[in-house]
Scaffold this motif. Structure first.
Motif, PDB file in Angstrom:
ATOM      1  N   VAL A 126       0.821  -1.106  -0.151  1.00  0.00           N
ATOM      2  CA  VAL A 126      -0.092   0.057  -0.002  1.00  0.00           C
ATOM      3  C   VAL A 126       0.775   1.337  -0.026  1.00  0.00           C
ATOM      4  CG1 VAL A 126      -1.706   1.382   1.338  1.00  0.00           C
ATOM      5  CG2 VAL A 126      -1.964  -0.933   0.992  1.00  0.00           C
ATOM      6  N   ALA A 161       2.053   1.818  -3.581  1.00  0.00           N
ATOM      7  CA  ALA A 161       1.022   2.223  -4.365  1.00  0.00           C
ATOM      8  C   ALA A 161       0.637   3.773  -3.947  1.00  0.00           C
ATOM      9  CB  ALA A 161      -0.273   1.522  -4.111  1.00  0.00           C
ATOM     10  N   MET A 175       1.031   7.000  -6.696  1.00  0.00           N
ATOM     11  CA  MET A 175      -0.186   7.817  -6.991  1.00  0.00           C
ATOM     12  C   MET A 175       0.599   9.181  -6.954  1.00  0.00           C
ATOM     13  SD  MET A 175      -2.790   6.114  -7.450  1.00  0.00           S
ATOM     14  CE  MET A 175      -4.271   7.275  -7.439  1.00  0.00           C
ATOM     15  N   THR A 225      -0.500   2.545 -12.096  1.00  0.00           N
ATOM     16  CA  THR A 225      -1.530   2.720 -11.150  1.00  0.00           C
ATOM     17  C   THR A 225      -3.083   2.334 -11.713  1.00  0.00           C
ATOM     18  OG1 THR A 225      -1.627   5.172 -11.688  1.00  0.00           O
ATOM     19  CG2 THR A 225      -0.345   4.450  -9.812  1.00  0.00           C
ATOM     20  N   ILE A 244      -5.105   0.288  -9.485  1.00  0.00           N
ATOM     21  CA  ILE A 244      -5.864   0.958  -8.243  1.00  0.00           C
ATOM     22  C   ILE A 244      -6.909   1.635  -8.770  1.00  0.00           C
ATOM     23  CG2 ILE A 244      -5.230   2.432  -6.442  1.00  0.00           C
ATOM     24  CD1 ILE A 244      -2.245   1.804  -6.961  1.00  0.00           C
ATOM     25  N   ASP A 245      -6.805   2.178  -9.856  1.00  0.00           N
ATOM     26  CA  ASP A 245      -8.131   3.176 -10.341  1.00  0.00           C
ATOM     27  C   ASP A 245      -9.309   2.306 -10.764  1.00  0.00           C
ATOM     28  OD1 ASP A 245      -6.790   5.430 -10.094  1.00  0.00           O
ATOM     29  OD2 ASP A 245      -5.940   5.526 -11.979  1.00  0.00           O
ATOM     30  N   ALA A 299     -10.953   1.221  -7.307  1.00  0.00           N
ATOM     31  CA  ALA A 299     -11.725   2.298  -6.930  1.00  0.00           C
ATOM     32  C   ALA A 299     -12.969   2.564  -7.851  1.00  0.00           C
ATOM     33  CB  ALA A 299     -10.775   3.513  -7.088  1.00  0.00           C
ATOM     34  N   SER A 343      -8.929   7.042  -5.621  1.00  0.00           N
ATOM     35  CA  SER A 343      -8.020   5.854  -5.253  1.00  0.00           C
ATOM     36  C   SER A 343      -6.966   6.253  -4.106  1.00  0.00           C
ATOM     37  CB  SER A 343      -7.224   5.643  -6.581  1.00  0.00           C
ATOM     38  OG  SER A 343      -8.110   5.485  -7.716  1.00  0.00           O
ATOM     39  N   LEU A 345      -6.533   4.266  -0.574  1.00  0.00           N
ATOM     40  CA  LEU A 345      -5.124   3.611  -0.220  1.00  0.00           C
ATOM     41  C   LEU A 345      -4.769   4.161   1.318  1.00  0.00           C
ATOM     42  CD1 LEU A 345      -3.179   3.784  -3.527  1.00  0.00           C
ATOM     43  CD2 LEU A 345      -3.920   1.874  -2.310  1.00  0.00           C
TER      44      LEU A 345
END
Length: 92
Positions: free
Chosen positions: A11, A14, A18, A45, A48-49, A52, A69, A73
């Motif tokens: 995390v 990530a 971001m 990323t 992750i998007d 989200a 996102s 996180l």
């Protein structure tokens, strides 16, 4: 305990991706589509998007997915820090 530590590190990576994506976007002065670093960060990323986007309501615009996102996180990081403290037996 080890799984929580590994997840927390993931995390954190990530989150750094971001933040770096946002910084490169801000520094490219409107030419971010041509910037290869920004395109690489978008590729890294993208998962992750997409998570989200699946978790958020449909009325949110696509341009807000980066912020969503990032917030997800941050909440995941806080939860993992609390889980790590609880597993270690340390008082909060």
């Amino acid at each position: 305990m080890m799984a929580v530590i590994v997840l927390k590190a993931g995390v954190e990576v990530a989150l750094l991706l971001m933040v770096s994506r946002s910084l490169v976007f801000a520094m490219s002065m409107g030419r971010h589509a041509e910037n290869p670093v920004h395109r690489l960060l978008l590729t890294l990323t993208a998962p992750i998007d997409s998570v989200a986007r699946r978790l958020s309501p449909r009325l949110l615009l696509d341009r807000h997915m980066g912020l969503v996102s990032f917030c997800l996180l941050v909440w995941a990081w806080v939860a993992l820090v609390l889980a790590k403290a609880w597993l270690a037996g340390q008082p909060l």
